[in-house]
Design a protein around this motif. Structure first.
Motif, PDB file in Angstrom:
ATOM      1  N   ARG A 126       0.822  -1.218   0.000  1.00 12.96           N
ATOM      2  CA  ARG A 126       0.000   0.000   0.000  1.00 12.96           C
ATOM      3  C   ARG A 126       0.854   1.266   0.000  1.00 12.96           C
ATOM      4  N   VAL A 127       1.915   1.279   0.807  1.00 16.27           N
ATOM      5  CA  VAL A 127       2.775   2.460   0.856  1.00 16.27           C
ATOM      6  C   VAL A 127       3.508   2.631  -0.479  1.00 16.27           C
ATOM      7  N   SER A 128       3.977   1.521  -1.057  1.00 10.54           N
ATOM      8  CA  SER A 128       4.688   1.588  -2.342  1.00 10.54           C
ATOM      9  C   SER A 128       3.793   2.125  -3.443  1.00 10.54           C
ATOM     10  N   ARG A 129       2.554   1.661  -3.491  1.00  7.59           N
ATOM     11  CA  ARG A 129       1.635   2.151  -4.524  1.00  7.59           C
ATOM     12  C   ARG A 129       1.334   3.627  -4.323  1.00  7.59           C
ATOM     13  N   ALA A 130       1.204   4.062  -3.077  1.00  6.93           N
ATOM     14  CA  ALA A 130       0.914   5.474  -2.798  1.00  6.93           C
ATOM     15  C   ALA A 130       2.099   6.366  -3.136  1.00  6.93           C
ATOM     16  N   GLY A 131       3.317   5.878  -2.913  1.00  8.42           N
ATOM     17  CA  GLY A 131       4.506   6.702  -3.114  1.00  8.42           C
ATOM     18  C   GLY A 131       4.997   6.750  -4.539  1.00  8.42           C
ATOM     19  N   GLY A 132       4.717   5.690  -5.317  1.00  8.22           N
ATOM     20  CA  GLY A 132       5.077   5.682  -6.723  1.00  8.22           C
ATOM     21  C   GLY A 132       6.564   5.746  -7.018  1.00  8.22           C
ATOM     22  N   ARG A 133       7.384   5.195  -6.157  1.00 12.17           N
ATOM     23  CA  ARG A 133       8.837   5.202  -6.368  1.00 12.17           C
ATOM     24  C   ARG A 133       9.444   4.021  -5.617  1.00 12.17           C
ATOM     25  N   PRO A 134      10.733   3.741  -5.834  1.00  8.28           N
ATOM     26  CA  PRO A 134      11.358   2.634  -5.107  1.00  8.28           C
ATOM     27  C   PRO A 134      11.261   2.817  -3.590  1.00  8.28           C
ATOM     28  N   VAL A 135      11.249   1.691  -2.899  1.00 11.65           N
ATOM     29  CA  VAL A 135      11.155   1.688  -1.441  1.00 11.65           C
ATOM     30  C   VAL A 135      12.304   0.867  -0.866  1.00 11.65           C
ATOM     31  N   VAL A 136      12.855   1.379   0.221  1.00 12.05           N
ATOM     32  CA  VAL A 136      13.852   0.673   1.004  1.00 12.05           C
ATOM     33  C   VAL A 136      13.204   0.339   2.341  1.00 12.05           C
ATOM     34  N   ILE A 137      13.245  -0.931   2.743  1.00 10.75           N
ATOM     35  CA  ILE A 137      12.727  -1.321   4.058  1.00 10.75           C
ATOM     36  C   ILE A 137      13.683  -0.764   5.110  1.00 10.75           C
ATOM     37  N   TYR A 138      13.141   0.009   6.021  1.00  6.57           N
ATOM     38  CA  TYR A 138      13.942   0.606   7.094  1.00  6.57           C
ATOM     39  C   TYR A 138      13.751  -0.246   8.333  1.00  6.57           C
ATOM     40  N   ASN A 139      14.623  -1.190   8.518  1.00  2.00           N
ATOM     41  CA  ASN A 139      14.468  -2.233   9.528  1.00  2.00           C
ATOM     42  C   ASN A 139      15.166  -1.842  10.821  1.00  2.00           C
ATOM     43  N   VAL A 140      14.597  -0.883  11.541  1.00  5.25           N
ATOM     44  CA  VAL A 140      15.247  -0.389  12.752  1.00  5.25           C
ATOM     45  C   VAL A 140      14.405  -0.511  14.007  1.00  5.25           C
ATOM     46  N   ILE A 141      13.177  -0.872  13.883  1.00  2.00           N
ATOM     47  CA  ILE A 141      12.290  -0.876  15.042  1.00  2.00           C
ATOM     48  C   ILE A 141      12.336  -2.253  15.698  1.00  2.00           C
ATOM     49  N   ALA A 142      12.859  -2.302  16.907  1.00  2.76           N
ATOM     50  CA  ALA A 142      13.158  -3.576  17.569  1.00  2.76           C
ATOM     51  C   ALA A 142      11.936  -4.486  17.702  1.00  2.76           C
ATOM     52  N   TRP A 143      10.771  -3.908  17.922  1.00  2.00           N
ATOM     53  CA  TRP A 143       9.607  -4.764  18.137  1.00  2.00           C
ATOM     54  C   TRP A 143       8.847  -5.075  16.840  1.00  2.00           C
ATOM     55  N   ALA A 144       9.362  -4.648  15.719  1.00  2.00           N
ATOM     56  CA  ALA A 144       8.706  -4.934  14.432  1.00  2.00           C
ATOM     57  C   ALA A 144       9.760  -5.298  13.384  1.00  2.00           C
ATOM     58  N   ASN A 145      10.718  -6.140  13.761  1.00  3.49           N
ATOM     59  CA  ASN A 145      11.783  -6.508  12.832  1.00  3.49           C
ATOM     60  C   ASN A 145      11.247  -7.221  11.605  1.00  3.49           C
ATOM     61  N   VAL A 146      11.800  -6.885  10.473  1.00  3.21           N
ATOM     62  CA  VAL A 146      11.508  -7.591   9.233  1.00  3.21           C
ATOM     63  C   VAL A 146      12.624  -8.617   9.062  1.00  3.21           C
ATOM     64  N   ARG A 147      12.300  -9.866   9.364  1.00  6.64           N
ATOM     65  CA  ARG A 147      13.268 -10.953   9.250  1.00  6.64           C
ATOM     66  C   ARG A 147      13.685 -11.143   7.795  1.00  6.64           C
ATOM     67  N   PRO A 148      14.853 -11.735   7.535  1.00  6.33           N
ATOM     68  CA  PRO A 148      15.307 -11.920   6.149  1.00  6.33           C
ATOM     69  C   PRO A 148      14.287 -12.632   5.258  1.00  6.33           C
ATOM     70  N   ALA A 149      13.639 -13.671   5.757  1.00  3.83           N
ATOM     71  CA  ALA A 149      12.653 -14.393   4.934  1.00  3.83           C
ATOM     72  C   ALA A 149      11.472 -13.486   4.589  1.00  3.83           C
ATOM     73  N   LEU A 150      11.037 -12.669   5.545  1.00  4.19           N
ATOM     74  CA  LEU A 150       9.929 -11.753   5.276  1.00  4.19           C
ATOM     75  C   LEU A 150      10.371 -10.650   4.313  1.00  4.19           C
ATOM     76  N   ALA A 151      11.588 -10.153   4.464  1.00  2.00           N
ATOM     77  CA  ALA A 151      12.092  -9.134   3.528  1.00  2.00           C
ATOM     78  C   ALA A 151      12.103  -9.689   2.107  1.00  2.00           C
ATOM     79  N   ALA A 152      12.548 -10.929   1.949  1.00  2.00           N
ATOM     80  CA  ALA A 152      12.560 -11.551   0.616  1.00  2.00           C
ATOM     81  C   ALA A 152      11.145 -11.687   0.081  1.00  2.00           C
ATOM     82  N   ARG A 153      10.209 -12.062   0.950  1.00  2.00           N
ATOM     83  CA  ARG A 153       8.802 -12.188   0.523  1.00  2.00           C
ATOM     84  C   ARG A 153       8.242 -10.835   0.085  1.00  2.00           C
ATOM     85  N   ILE A 154       8.547  -9.790   0.860  1.00  2.00           N
ATOM     86  CA  ILE A 154       8.074  -8.449   0.502  1.00  2.00           C
ATOM     87  C   ILE A 154       8.637  -8.060  -0.867  1.00  2.00           C
ATOM     88  N   MET A 155       9.934  -8.269  -1.079  1.00  2.00           N
ATOM     89  CA  MET A 155      10.557  -7.864  -2.342  1.00  2.00           C
ATOM     90  C   MET A 155      10.053  -8.698  -3.512  1.00  2.00           C
TER      91      MET A 155
END
Length: 164
Positions: A126-155
């Motif tokens: 949803r954020v990517s479609r709204a922004g209309g440009r490339p997105v970088v996952i900003y994986n800094v929030i300790a309680w909402a980590n994007v694990r490597p497998a999930l990052a691959a799924r998102i990409m």
């Protein structure tokens, strides 16, 4: 969207404040000029170092526009979105869509109760479609980590998401 490729040393900018707690745009501009003189390959506005979690939409927009003006096409400018909900993140992405940013750096949603993997994928879609440009996952929030497998799924699921 800027045709510039992302790579090399992309630095997070700080957000300087005046004594009255307003953003010091002059100091912000001088910081960017110093970074450029040091040879950076890109800059990021409004990440953790830049107080992105505490800035309002207009401040992030104005800082992004100022960074683009100062950079004047010399390096890519990325803006971070750190929001408390999908709705707020989408609103910020839409607000920033009129600027020629190279990418958006988007922190995962950090609700009181973290969404499951399907919810995180939908968030980035949803954020990517709204922004209309490339997105970088900003994986800094300790309680909402994007694990490597999930990052691959998102990409795999959201073509605009290009990096972590």
């Amino acid at each position: 969207m800027s045709p510039m490729e992302l790579g090399g040393v992309i630095v997070p900018l700080t957000t300087p404040f005046a004594a009255d707690e307003s953003v010091d745009y002059g100091a912000f501009s001088r910081q960017i000029e110093w970074m450029l003189a040091e040879g950076v390959d890109g800059v990021v506005v409004g990440g953790s170092t830049g107080e992105g979690f505490a800035l309002d939409e207009d401040e992030v927009f104005t800082l992004s526009r100022r960074a683009l003006d100062v950079v004047a096409g010399r390096v890519p400018v990325i803006t971070s979105i750190m929001a408390d909900s999908t709705r707020a993140a989408v609103r910020r992405a839409r607000h920033l869509a009129e600027l020629p940013l190279a990418a958006l750096q988007v922190a995962p949603p950090h609700y009181i109760f973290a969404p499951g993997d399907d919810g995180v994928v939908e968030f980035y879609d949803r954020v990517s479609r709204a922004g209309g440009r490339p997105v970088v996952i900003y994986n800094v929030i300790a309680w909402a980590n994007v694990r490597p497998a999930l990052a691959a799924r998102i990409m795999d699921s959201v073509p605009q998401v290009r990096a972590v």
